[in-house]
Design a protein around this motif. Structure first.
Motif, mmCIF file in Angstrom:
data_model
loop_
_atom_site.group_PDB
_atom_site.id
_atom_site.type_symbol
_atom_site.label_atom_id
_atom_site.label_comp_id
_atom_site.label_asym_id
_atom_site.label_seq_id
_atom_site.Cartn_x
_atom_site.Cartn_y
_atom_site.Cartn_z
ATOM 1 N N LEU B 61 0.831 -1.201 0.000
ATOM 2 C CA LEU B 61 0.000 0.000 0.000
ATOM 3 C C LEU B 61 0.868 1.254 0.000
ATOM 4 O O LEU B 61 0.606 2.206 -0.753
ATOM 5 C CB LEU B 61 -0.923 -0.004 1.223
ATOM 6 N N THR B 62 1.874 1.259 0.844
ATOM 7 C CA THR B 62 2.760 2.420 0.912
ATOM 8 C C THR B 62 3.428 2.669 -0.432
ATOM 9 O O THR B 62 3.450 3.798 -0.934
ATOM 10 C CB THR B 62 3.821 2.200 1.994
ATOM 11 N N ALA B 63 3.960 1.613 -1.016
ATOM 12 C CA ALA B 63 4.629 1.766 -2.309
ATOM 13 C C ALA B 63 3.651 2.270 -3.362
ATOM 14 O O ALA B 63 4.010 3.089 -4.218
ATOM 15 C CB ALA B 63 5.231 0.424 -2.738
ATOM 16 N N THR B 64 2.415 1.801 -3.281
ATOM 17 C CA THR B 64 1.415 2.237 -4.255
ATOM 18 C C THR B 64 1.144 3.730 -4.123
ATOM 19 O O THR B 64 1.117 4.465 -5.118
ATOM 20 C CB THR B 64 0.109 1.449 -4.052
ATOM 21 N N VAL B 65 0.957 4.177 -2.895
ATOM 22 C CA VAL B 65 0.699 5.594 -2.668
ATOM 23 C C VAL B 65 1.890 6.436 -3.133
ATOM 24 O O VAL B 65 1.723 7.461 -3.815
ATOM 25 C CB VAL B 65 0.413 5.851 -1.177
ATOM 26 N N GLN B 66 3.087 5.998 -2.797
ATOM 27 C CA GLN B 66 4.268 6.759 -3.198
ATOM 28 C C GLN B 66 4.440 6.763 -4.709
ATOM 29 O O GLN B 66 4.869 7.761 -5.297
ATOM 30 C CB GLN B 66 5.509 6.168 -2.514
ATOM 31 N N TRP B 67 4.109 5.648 -5.316
ATOM 32 C CA TRP B 67 4.215 5.566 -6.772
ATOM 33 C C TRP B 67 3.282 6.572 -7.429
ATOM 34 O O TRP B 67 3.686 7.305 -8.337
ATOM 35 C CB TRP B 67 3.906 4.138 -7.216
ATOM 36 N N GLN B 68 2.067 6.634 -6.950
ATOM 37 C CA GLN B 68 1.120 7.608 -7.493
ATOM 38 C C GLN B 68 1.627 9.031 -7.239
ATOM 39 O O GLN B 68 1.551 9.896 -8.115
ATOM 40 C CB GLN B 68 -0.257 7.425 -6.867
ATOM 41 N N ALA B 69 2.151 9.249 -6.033
ATOM 42 C CA ALA B 69 2.647 10.585 -5.696
ATOM 43 C C ALA B 69 3.786 10.976 -6.623
ATOM 44 O O ALA B 69 3.888 12.137 -7.034
ATOM 45 C CB ALA B 69 3.108 10.617 -4.244
ATOM 46 N N SER B 70 4.622 10.033 -6.959
ATOM 47 C CA SER B 70 5.775 10.348 -7.809
ATOM 48 C C SER B 70 5.347 10.691 -9.223
ATOM 49 O O SER B 70 6.103 11.300 -9.981
ATOM 50 C CB SER B 70 6.744 9.161 -7.846
ATOM 51 N N LYS B 71 4.118 10.311 -9.578
ATOM 52 C CA LYS B 71 3.666 10.575 -10.941
ATOM 53 C C LYS B 71 3.165 11.997 -11.134
ATOM 54 O O LYS B 71 3.251 12.547 -12.222
ATOM 55 C CB LYS B 71 2.546 9.583 -11.317
ATOM 56 N N VAL B 72 2.601 12.573 -10.053
ATOM 57 C CA VAL B 72 2.079 13.938 -10.181
ATOM 58 C C VAL B 72 3.074 14.938 -9.622
ATOM 59 O O VAL B 72 2.946 15.408 -8.503
ATOM 60 C CB VAL B 72 0.712 14.092 -9.483
ATOM 61 N N ARG B 73 4.080 15.190 -10.397
ATOM 62 C CA ARG B 73 5.097 16.146 -9.972
ATOM 63 C C ARG B 73 4.676 17.563 -10.300
ATOM 64 O O ARG B 73 3.878 17.802 -11.191
ATOM 65 C CB ARG B 73 6.443 15.811 -10.639
ATOM 66 N N ALA B 74 5.261 18.466 -9.571
ATOM 67 C CA ALA B 74 4.903 19.870 -9.728
ATOM 68 C C ALA B 74 5.348 20.412 -11.088
ATOM 69 O O ALA B 74 6.372 20.017 -11.618
ATOM 70 C CB ALA B 74 5.564 20.681 -8.612
ATOM 71 N N VAL B 75 4.530 21.276 -11.640
ATOM 72 C CA VAL B 75 4.926 22.031 -12.830
ATOM 73 C C VAL B 75 5.132 23.480 -12.394
ATOM 74 O O VAL B 75 4.176 24.233 -12.251
ATOM 75 C CB VAL B 75 3.847 21.973 -13.931
ATOM 76 N N PRO B 76 6.380 23.832 -12.137
ATOM 77 C CA PRO B 76 6.638 25.168 -11.575
ATOM 78 C C PRO B 76 6.297 26.275 -12.564
ATOM 79 O O PRO B 76 6.648 26.214 -13.733
ATOM 80 C CB PRO B 76 8.145 25.126 -11.291
ATOM 81 N N VAL B 77 5.558 27.267 -12.070
ATOM 82 C CA VAL B 77 5.245 28.446 -12.881
ATOM 83 C C VAL B 77 6.221 29.544 -12.517
ATOM 84 O O VAL B 77 6.286 29.951 -11.362
ATOM 85 C CB VAL B 77 3.800 28.925 -12.629
#
Lengths: 217, 217
Positions: B61-77
């Motif tokens: 579960l932890t790895a899954t959550v982190q994996w998803q988190a790693s996919k939505v990286r910030a797009v700095p403006v």
DNA sequence: GCCGTACCGTACCGTACGTTACGGCAGCGG
DNA sequence: CCGCTGCCGTAACGTACGGTACGGTACGGC
């Protein structure tokens, strides 16, 4: 969208209320991992009684949530002389009450189990909490907002829009952070301060009189 | 308060990423009731591999959550010419992005399991989601807010206060209602409208220039 | 005193699921 | 060709827990 608490079927023995209070306490301590055995032991009752009274585990959880909901009934504010001061006071008191409830251990625990069960449930706990949480707040607040509009103190077109803005200004990220386990110290003083700030911000946005309200701080 | 995603330990095989994507899909469909067997079957891998790669169910579960988190990286403006228009556009785009993420099925599912596990957990999922949700949003937004203040477009004393007000104006009761299972239709058009409204309200409260902004509607 | 009712405590059953173990296969270095 | 490694598929194990059954006790009505 019906009222989820069956007041007509509220035939709860004192004994049963005690049992539900025990279940509440366990829900706060252990969350959704509470077992029927643990409830029976804590309440000094037999599992047979639990199943006779509440049907199954879901029934017990549902009854527990409804029992808690029935305890926090609305205190309607209906002032005679209505002016900006009483509107402000009403809004701030409302915000303060809401933040107090929201940050309580029982509210956090119940919202946690309801969120966990939402979606795949028959006796949908989420609906019950929704009904007694945000929706109940809206029902309680909207008369005050509309009274404010009718007396010319507030200016908005959709009551629901105004309510939801007030909700956002009051709750902000507090609830989701609490639900996710963030240690968030809410003292009486900070709640009072935040309630006042939210109220002033709301009046700055929707107040019909002065536009010179200072938003921040 | 450290970054929860171990970028250094991000040694994920393509195979393992596929497995985590399968776990994500199951999490969306079945919530926290997903079983190790179901993940193995969906991902066409053996349970032995699951345990070798992720240790136990919590690790998966932890790895899954982190994996998803790693996919939505910030797009700095980071605009060159910074004025009220670009500030407004940045805020509105930010609000829009956030509402889109927030209302997505994956976000709802992950927040549900994280909330359910919060409190009594060793690999606290709540902290991870907190870190990649509200806290990440704050880290991304604060530079924009402070740039606005430094250029005289915004007026506030505490960046955190300003951020949390913006959060409230954007999210309002949307997230808690979604988590509790409320059917809440968020179309692209309504998100755009709400983002604009929240931005204008925020500018009305914290903008340093005109005070004549119309709050509601 | 006798019976029915309600309930406690506990033992018991069935099952779901986390976790482990094992047999078989494919690829690959030597 | 041989052995090693990594992995799939599945069977097996242990346990926790929801749900049920049953004996024992208190009590109120007759």
């Amino acid at each position: 969208m019906q009222l989820a608490v069956d007041v007509g079927e509220n035939a709860l023995t004192e004994r049963q209320k005690d049992v539900l209070d025990a279940a509440l306490a366990l829900l706060v301590e252990a969350g959704d991992t509470l077992t029927m055995t643990s409830v029976a032991r804590r309440a000094s009752c037999s599992k047979e009684s639990l199943y006779k009274w509440f049907g199954d585990r879901d029934g017990l959880l549902t009854a527990t949530v409804q029992w808690q909901a029935s305890k926090v009934r609305a205190v309607p504010v209906n002032p005679e002389a209505f002016d900006l001061a009483s509107l402000t006071a009403g809004l701030q008191r409302f915000a303060s009450d809401w933040l107090h409830v929201l940050s309580g251990t029982i509210s956090v625990a119940l919202n946690r189990v309801a969120v966990g069960h939402a979606g795949s449930d028959k006796h949908d706990l989420g609906v019950i909490v929704l009904e007694n949480g945000p929706f109940a707040m809206a029902r309680r607040l909207k008369p005050l907002l509309e009274l404010g509009r009718d007396t010319g103190l507030l200016h908005f077109y959709e009551t629901d829009e105004a309510f939801r803005t007030f909700f956002g200004l009051v709750v902000r990220d507090v609830q989701i952070r609490l639900l996710l386990g963030d240690r968030l110290e809410l003292t009486d003083a900070s709640i009072e301060r935040d309630s006042l700030r939210a109220t002033q911000q709301f009046l700055a946005l929707y107040g019909a009189q002065t536009e010179a309200a200072e938003g921040g701080h």
